[in-house]
Motif scaffolding. Structure first.
Motif, PDB file in Angstrom:
ATOM      1  N   THR A  29      -5.387   0.273  -0.933  1.00 27.82           N
ATOM      2  CA  THR A  29      -6.342   0.200   0.201  1.00 27.82           C
ATOM      3  C   THR A  29      -5.453   0.823   1.247  1.00 27.82           C
ATOM      4  O   THR A  29      -4.226   1.024   1.322  1.00 27.82           O
ATOM      5  N   PRO A  30      -6.152   1.452   2.472  1.00 20.77           N
ATOM      6  CA  PRO A  30      -5.630   1.782   3.554  1.00 20.77           C
ATOM      7  C   PRO A  30      -4.585   0.791   4.146  1.00 20.77           C
ATOM      8  O   PRO A  30      -4.823  -0.342   4.217  1.00 20.77           O
ATOM      9  N   TYR A  31      -3.490   1.200   4.751  1.00 24.32           N
ATOM     10  CA  TYR A  31      -2.735   0.595   5.602  1.00 24.32           C
ATOM     11  C   TYR A  31      -3.298  -0.167   6.861  1.00 24.32           C
ATOM     12  O   TYR A  31      -4.117   0.700   7.557  1.00 24.32           O
ATOM     13  N   THR A  32      -3.289  -1.280   7.199  1.00 22.30           N
ATOM     14  CA  THR A  32      -3.574  -2.064   8.353  1.00 22.30           C
ATOM     15  C   THR A  32      -2.652  -2.785   8.838  1.00 22.30           C
ATOM     16  O   THR A  32      -1.634  -2.988   8.352  1.00 22.30           O
ATOM     17  N   LEU A  47       5.100  -2.212  -4.799  1.00 15.86           N
ATOM     18  CA  LEU A  47       4.481  -1.350  -4.103  1.00 15.86           C
ATOM     19  C   LEU A  47       3.133  -1.411  -4.059  1.00 15.86           C
ATOM     20  O   LEU A  47       2.024  -0.730  -3.467  1.00 15.86           O
ATOM     21  N   LEU A  48       2.277  -2.429  -5.051  1.00 18.35           N
ATOM     22  CA  LEU A  48       0.991  -2.315  -5.145  1.00 18.35           C
ATOM     23  C   LEU A  48       0.217  -3.755  -4.824  1.00 18.35           C
ATOM     24  O   LEU A  48       0.802  -4.885  -4.784  1.00 18.35           O
ATOM     25  N   TYR A  49      -1.032  -3.652  -4.634  1.00 19.08           N
ATOM     26  CA  TYR A  49      -1.863  -4.637  -4.507  1.00 19.08           C
ATOM     27  C   TYR A  49      -2.823  -5.176  -5.873  1.00 19.08           C
ATOM     28  O   TYR A  49      -2.721  -4.036  -6.638  1.00 19.08           O
ATOM     29  N   SER A  50      -2.873  -6.138  -6.167  1.00 20.97           N
ATOM     30  CA  SER A  50      -3.856  -6.563  -7.349  1.00 20.97           C
ATOM     31  C   SER A  50      -5.104  -6.225  -6.962  1.00 20.97           C
ATOM     32  O   SER A  50      -5.580  -5.951  -6.000  1.00 20.97           O
ATOM     33  N   ALA A  51      -6.005  -6.050  -8.263  1.00 19.67           N
ATOM     34  CA  ALA A  51      -7.365  -5.901  -7.957  1.00 19.67           C
ATOM     35  C   ALA A  51      -8.020  -6.951  -7.265  1.00 19.67           C
ATOM     36  O   ALA A  51      -9.157  -6.520  -6.540  1.00 19.67           O
ATOM     37  N   THR A  52      -7.501  -8.106  -6.977  1.00 16.98           N
ATOM     38  CA  THR A  52      -8.011  -9.155  -5.982  1.00 16.98           C
ATOM     39  C   THR A  52      -7.674  -8.919  -4.576  1.00 16.98           C
ATOM     40  O   THR A  52      -7.879  -9.812  -3.615  1.00 16.98           O
ATOM     41  N   GLU A  53      -6.866  -8.053  -4.389  1.00 16.36           N
ATOM     42  CA  GLU A  53      -6.268  -7.611  -3.063  1.00 16.36           C
ATOM     43  C   GLU A  53      -5.070  -8.604  -2.352  1.00 16.36           C
ATOM     44  O   GLU A  53      -4.905  -8.385  -1.406  1.00 16.36           O
TER      45      GLU A  53
END
Length: 85
Positions: free
Chosen positions: A35-38, A8-14
């Motif tokens: 980050t917001p959903y796009t 469910l998560l993104y890393s700090a490098t996105e």
């Protein structure tokens, strides 16, 4: 500090974090950037839901398209002004 599934998560490098090994693998919140959903998240999110729910709960291949349709409906009807926290 809470723990959340890596799927469910993104890393700090996105970069999206995929399922790695055991589905119970967790990560502390200070290791991620939310980050917001796009719309560019759409395919990744569908694929991750399909993979996770197939592995953990035995969902069939119809689940991914269902998630995709829900996201498409959300994208078509979302009102960003009502999402502000």
């Amino acid at each position: 500090m809470g723990l959340y599934p890596l799927s469910l998560l993104y890393s700090a490098t996105e970069k999206p974090l995929g399922l790695q090994g055991d589905l119970s693998l967790n990560c502390a919140m200070n290791d991620v950037q939310l980050t917001p959903y796009t719309r560019s998240d759409h395919a990744w999110l569908v694929a991750q839901h399909q993979k996770l729910y197939q592995q953990s709960d035995g969902f069939d291949d119809s689940f991914g398209p269902l998630v995709g349709q829900i996201l498409t409906d959300f994208e078509s009807n979302a009102d960003p002004s009502s999402e502000a926290g």
